[in-house]
Design a protein around this motif. Structure first.
Motif, PDB file in Angstrom:
ATOM      1  N   SER A 162       1.512   1.052 -10.452  1.00 39.70           N
ATOM      2  CA  SER A 162       2.158   1.274 -11.471  1.00 39.70           C
ATOM      3  C   SER A 162       3.464   0.929 -11.495  1.00 39.70           C
ATOM      4  N   GLY A 203       5.526  -1.605 -13.033  1.00 34.56           N
ATOM      5  CA  GLY A 203       5.497  -2.675 -13.267  1.00 34.56           C
ATOM      6  C   GLY A 203       6.524  -3.222 -14.486  1.00 34.56           C
ATOM      7  N   LEU A 207       7.599   0.168  -7.614  1.00 36.56           N
ATOM      8  CA  LEU A 207       6.434  -0.187  -7.879  1.00 36.56           C
ATOM      9  C   LEU A 207       5.393   1.013  -6.616  1.00 36.56           C
ATOM     10  N   TYR A 236      -0.374  -6.165  -6.307  1.00 34.58           N
ATOM     11  CA  TYR A 236      -1.211  -5.134  -6.203  1.00 34.58           C
ATOM     12  C   TYR A 236      -0.782  -5.065  -4.561  1.00 34.58           C
ATOM     13  N   THR A 286       0.001  -4.638 -11.257  1.00 35.04           N
ATOM     14  CA  THR A 286       0.707  -4.828 -12.187  1.00 35.04           C
ATOM     15  C   THR A 286       1.361  -5.764 -12.730  1.00 35.04           C
ATOM     16  N   GLN A 287       1.712  -6.405 -13.221  1.00 28.24           N
ATOM     17  CA  GLN A 287       2.959  -6.901 -13.969  1.00 28.24           C
ATOM     18  C   GLN A 287       4.025  -6.784 -13.590  1.00 28.24           C
TER      19      GLN A 287
END
Length: 130
Positions: A7, A9, A20, A95, A124-125
Motif C-alpha cells: 500500500s 502508492g 510504500l 510490488y 500499488t500504482q
C-alpha cells in the motif's frame, strides 16, 4: 500461507516523496527476504531494493541508491520503502515480494529479479508528474 499486502502508492509531483508499505504474514521462520520491485508499461519488472528483516541487511539497485530507503518494522510485520526525489521515470506499479528459497542471491543482488522471489503481493500504482 504467505501473504504480502502493499500500500501507499499515489500521485506526486516531481521531486516529491512517497512511502510504500508491505505487510507480510504467514512465514514459518525468519529466514526470508522482502524485496520491492516496479514495472512500468512495456518494461520488464525491475528489482529495486530488498531487506532481511531478521538482521537488517539489504541491497539497493543503482537506479534508486541514495533516493530510496528500505526498512523493516518487525513488530508490525511491515517492510517500508521510503522514496524521495521522485522523477517521472519512477512512474510504475510497485510490488513487494518475498524470497525464502534464494535469500543469499537476492540480498547480493544477483537474484534480485522475478525468478529469485517465491511470493508476490498485488501492486500499488505510483505516478510522478511534472
Amino acid at each position: 500461507d504467505v501473504q504480502l499486502q502493499a500500500s501507499g502508492g499515489g500521485s506526486v509531483q516531481v521531486g516529491g516523496s512517497l512511502r510504500l508499505s508491505c505487510v507480510v504474514s504467514g512465514f514459518t521462520s525468519d529466514d526470508y527476504v522482502i524485496g520491492w520491485f516496479r514495472q512500468a508499461p512495456g518494461q520488464e519488472r525491475e528489482g529495486l531494493s530488498c531487506i532481511s528483516p531478521s538482521d537488517g541487511s539489504g541491497y539497493y539497485a543503482d537506479s534508486v541508491k541514495g533516493r530510496f530507503t528500505i526498512s523493516s518494522d518487525n513488530a508490525q510485520n511491515t517492510v517500508s520503502l521510503q522514496m524521495s526525489s521522485l522523477q517521472p521515470e519512477d512512474t510504475a506499479v510497485y510490488y513487494c515480494a518475498a524470497s525464502v528459497s534464494n535469500t543469499v542471491g537476492v540480498l547480493a543482488g544477483t537474484s534480485m529479479d522475478w525468478r529469485g522471489m517465491d511470493y508476490w503481493g498485488k501492486g500499488t500504482q505510483v505516478t510522478v508528474s511534472s
